[in-house]
Design a protein around this motif. Structure first.
Motif, PDB file in Angstrom:
ATOM      1  N   VAL A 217       0.849  -1.190   0.000  1.00  0.00           N
ATOM      2  CA  VAL A 217       0.000   0.000   0.000  1.00  0.00           C
ATOM      3  C   VAL A 217       0.886   1.242   0.000  1.00  0.00           C
ATOM      4  CG1 VAL A 217      -1.695   1.330   1.323  1.00  0.00           C
ATOM      5  CG2 VAL A 217      -1.910  -1.143   1.195  1.00  0.00           C
ATOM      6  N   TRP A 218       0.515   2.220  -0.842  1.00  0.00           N
ATOM      7  CA  TRP A 218       1.180   3.505  -0.875  1.00  0.00           C
ATOM      8  C   TRP A 218       0.159   4.569  -0.509  1.00  0.00           C
ATOM      9  CZ3 TRP A 218       2.050  -0.442  -4.127  1.00  0.00           C
ATOM     10  CH2 TRP A 218       3.374  -0.827  -4.358  1.00  0.00           C
ATOM     11  N   LEU A 219       0.595   5.560   0.253  1.00  0.00           N
ATOM     12  CA  LEU A 219      -0.257   6.670   0.674  1.00  0.00           C
ATOM     13  C   LEU A 219       0.345   7.952   0.123  1.00  0.00           C
ATOM     14  CD1 LEU A 219      -2.625   7.584   2.634  1.00  0.00           C
ATOM     15  CD2 LEU A 219      -0.797   8.095   4.236  1.00  0.00           C
ATOM     16  N   SER A 220      -0.495   8.762  -0.510  1.00  0.00           N
ATOM     17  CA  SER A 220      -0.046  10.027  -1.073  1.00  0.00           C
ATOM     18  C   SER A 220      -0.908  11.147  -0.498  1.00  0.00           C
ATOM     19  CB  SER A 220      -0.166   9.984  -2.602  1.00  0.00           C
ATOM     20  OG  SER A 220       0.209  11.216  -3.158  1.00  0.00           O
ATOM     21  N   THR A 221      -0.244  12.173   0.057  1.00  0.00           N
ATOM     22  CA  THR A 221      -0.940  13.346   0.584  1.00  0.00           C
ATOM     23  C   THR A 221      -0.402  14.587  -0.123  1.00  0.00           C
ATOM     24  OG1 THR A 221       0.636  13.797   2.358  1.00  0.00           O
ATOM     25  CG2 THR A 221      -1.150  12.237   2.851  1.00  0.00           C
TER      26      THR A 221
ATOM     27  N   THR B 171       1.745  16.530   0.931  1.00  0.00           N
ATOM     28  CA  THR B 171       3.152  16.774   1.247  1.00  0.00           C
ATOM     29  C   THR B 171       4.079  15.584   1.053  1.00  0.00           C
ATOM     30  OG1 THR B 171       2.728  16.262   3.579  1.00  0.00           O
ATOM     31  CG2 THR B 171       2.574  18.574   2.915  1.00  0.00           C
ATOM     32  N   GLU B 172       3.544  14.367   0.904  1.00  0.00           N
ATOM     33  CA  GLU B 172       4.426  13.207   0.783  1.00  0.00           C
ATOM     34  C   GLU B 172       3.742  12.053   0.069  1.00  0.00           C
ATOM     35  OE1 GLU B 172       5.539  11.450   4.536  1.00  0.00           O
ATOM     36  OE2 GLU B 172       3.501  11.507   5.284  1.00  0.00           O
ATOM     37  N   GLU B 173       4.578  11.164  -0.464  1.00  0.00           N
ATOM     38  CA  GLU B 173       4.114   9.893  -0.997  1.00  0.00           C
ATOM     39  C   GLU B 173       5.008   8.827  -0.390  1.00  0.00           C
ATOM     40  OE1 GLU B 173       3.710   7.500  -5.193  1.00  0.00           O
ATOM     41  OE2 GLU B 173       3.419   9.657  -5.186  1.00  0.00           O
ATOM     42  N   VAL B 174       4.396   7.859   0.286  1.00  0.00           N
ATOM     43  CA  VAL B 174       5.186   6.891   1.036  1.00  0.00           C
ATOM     44  C   VAL B 174       4.578   5.502   0.928  1.00  0.00           C
ATOM     45  CG1 VAL B 174       3.959   7.387   3.195  1.00  0.00           C
ATOM     46  CG2 VAL B 174       6.251   6.465   3.289  1.00  0.00           C
TER      47      VAL B 174
ATOM     48  N   ARG C 193       2.765   9.426  11.747  1.00  0.00           N
ATOM     49  CA  ARG C 193       2.281   9.941  10.461  1.00  0.00           C
ATOM     50  C   ARG C 193       0.773  10.230  10.499  1.00  0.00           C
ATOM     51  NH1 ARG C 193       4.771   6.803   7.270  1.00  0.00           N
ATOM     52  NH2 ARG C 193       6.145   8.395   6.471  1.00  0.00           N
ATOM     53  N   PHE C 194      -0.022   9.309  11.023  1.00  0.00           N
ATOM     54  CA  PHE C 194      -1.472   9.510  10.998  1.00  0.00           C
ATOM     55  C   PHE C 194      -1.937  10.469  12.085  1.00  0.00           C
ATOM     56  CE2 PHE C 194      -1.006   5.772   8.373  1.00  0.00           C
ATOM     57  CZ  PHE C 194      -1.791   6.147   7.286  1.00  0.00           C
ATOM     58  N   ILE C 195      -1.218  10.532  13.201  1.00  0.00           N
ATOM     59  CA  ILE C 195      -1.528  11.559  14.201  1.00  0.00           C
ATOM     60  C   ILE C 195      -1.339  12.936  13.579  1.00  0.00           C
ATOM     61  CG2 ILE C 195      -0.748  12.615  16.358  1.00  0.00           C
ATOM     62  CD1 ILE C 195      -0.177   9.786  17.395  1.00  0.00           C
TER      63      ILE C 195
ATOM     64  N   PRO D  66      -6.627  17.550   3.610  1.00  0.00           N
ATOM     65  CA  PRO D  66      -5.619  17.269   2.583  1.00  0.00           C
ATOM     66  C   PRO D  66      -6.146  16.350   1.490  1.00  0.00           C
ATOM     67  CG  PRO D  66      -5.129  16.075   4.608  1.00  0.00           C
ATOM     68  CD  PRO D  66      -6.314  16.945   4.901  1.00  0.00           C
ATOM     69  N   ASP D  67      -5.582  16.495   0.294  1.00  0.00           N
ATOM     70  CA  ASP D  67      -5.885  15.568  -0.799  1.00  0.00           C
ATOM     71  C   ASP D  67      -5.126  14.278  -0.523  1.00  0.00           C
ATOM     72  OD1 ASP D  67      -7.535  17.266  -2.288  1.00  0.00           O
ATOM     73  OD2 ASP D  67      -5.811  18.212  -3.248  1.00  0.00           O
ATOM     74  N   ILE D  68      -5.865  13.165  -0.425  1.00  0.00           N
ATOM     75  CA  ILE D  68      -5.252  11.879  -0.094  1.00  0.00           C
ATOM     76  C   ILE D  68      -5.629  10.857  -1.159  1.00  0.00           C
ATOM     77  CG2 ILE D  68      -5.111  10.013   1.597  1.00  0.00           C
ATOM     78  CD1 ILE D  68      -5.898  12.085   3.725  1.00  0.00           C
ATOM     79  N   THR D  69      -4.631  10.107  -1.593  1.00  0.00           N
ATOM     80  CA  THR D  69      -4.808   9.012  -2.533  1.00  0.00           C
ATOM     81  C   THR D  69      -4.112   7.789  -1.956  1.00  0.00           C
ATOM     82  OG1 THR D  69      -4.802  10.539  -4.403  1.00  0.00           O
ATOM     83  CG2 THR D  69      -4.351   8.243  -4.895  1.00  0.00           C
ATOM     84  N   ILE D  70      -4.727   6.630  -2.123  1.00  0.00           N
ATOM     85  CA  ILE D  70      -4.113   5.374  -1.701  1.00  0.00           C
ATOM     86  C   ILE D  70      -3.993   4.480  -2.933  1.00  0.00           C
ATOM     87  CG2 ILE D  70      -4.360   3.290  -0.299  1.00  0.00           C
ATOM     88  CD1 ILE D  70      -6.073   4.917   1.636  1.00  0.00           C
ATOM     89  N   ILE D  71      -2.862   3.813  -3.076  1.00  0.00           N
ATOM     90  CA  ILE D  71      -2.718   2.783  -4.092  1.00  0.00           C
ATOM     91  C   ILE D  71      -2.506   1.460  -3.374  1.00  0.00           C
ATOM     92  CG2 ILE D  71      -1.310   1.865  -5.978  1.00  0.00           C
ATOM     93  CD1 ILE D  71      -0.778   4.738  -6.822  1.00  0.00           C
TER      94      ILE D  71
END
Length: 145
Positions: free
Chosen positions: A18-22, A24-27, A75-77, A89-94
């Protein structure tokens, strides 16, 4: 003709990612334990005269899921503090499911993600701490299926 199930063809979450993109970051979330996305169809009942049975017409869809990871950072806090401050924030999950026996891949991009809740602190003796984040989404797009 027999329909035999070959266990090698079954997808296994161990080979997923799983990748999380906000904003400010993609991780890549290396501590991911589980990830799901569910589509629920929304219908309106339609009555027709001289018929007892109802018919249904699709009027929309609802996308929801859950994301569970081992807690190794804040990170989630930090993300939920943005929500608390009125930011969205704009959030995308892959999410990727991979079968290393067959080489088959399923990758989905989840768009317009909003997380619903987070236990800000959660401890139990002799138990690894996990974060479970239910979410809703606006859309999804299959990258590979």
């Amino acid at each position: 003709m027999a329909n035999n199930l070959n266990p090698k063809e079954i997808f296994n979450g161990t080979d997923g990612a799983v990748w999380l993109s906000t904003d400010t970051e993609e991780v890549k979330i290396g501590s991911m334990e589980a990830f799901s996305l569910k589509q629920t169809n929304i219908y309106a009942d339609v009555d027709q005269s001289e018929h007892f049975a109802k018919k249904r017409k699709i009027v929309g869809v609802e996308l929801k899921g859950d994301f569970t990871k081992y807690k190794i950072d804040s990170r989630f806090i930090n993300l939920f503090e943005k929500y608390k401050d009125g930011e969205q924030p704009d959030i995308t999950i892959i999410g990727k499911a991979y079968n290393n026996n067959t080489g088959r891949i399923q990758r989905v991009k989840v768009i317009g993600v909003t997380f619903d809740e987070l236990n800000l602190i959660d401890l139990a003796q002799k138990t690894p701490t996990k974060e479970s984040l239910p979410y809703a989404a606006e859309d999804y797009k299959w990258l590979e299926k």
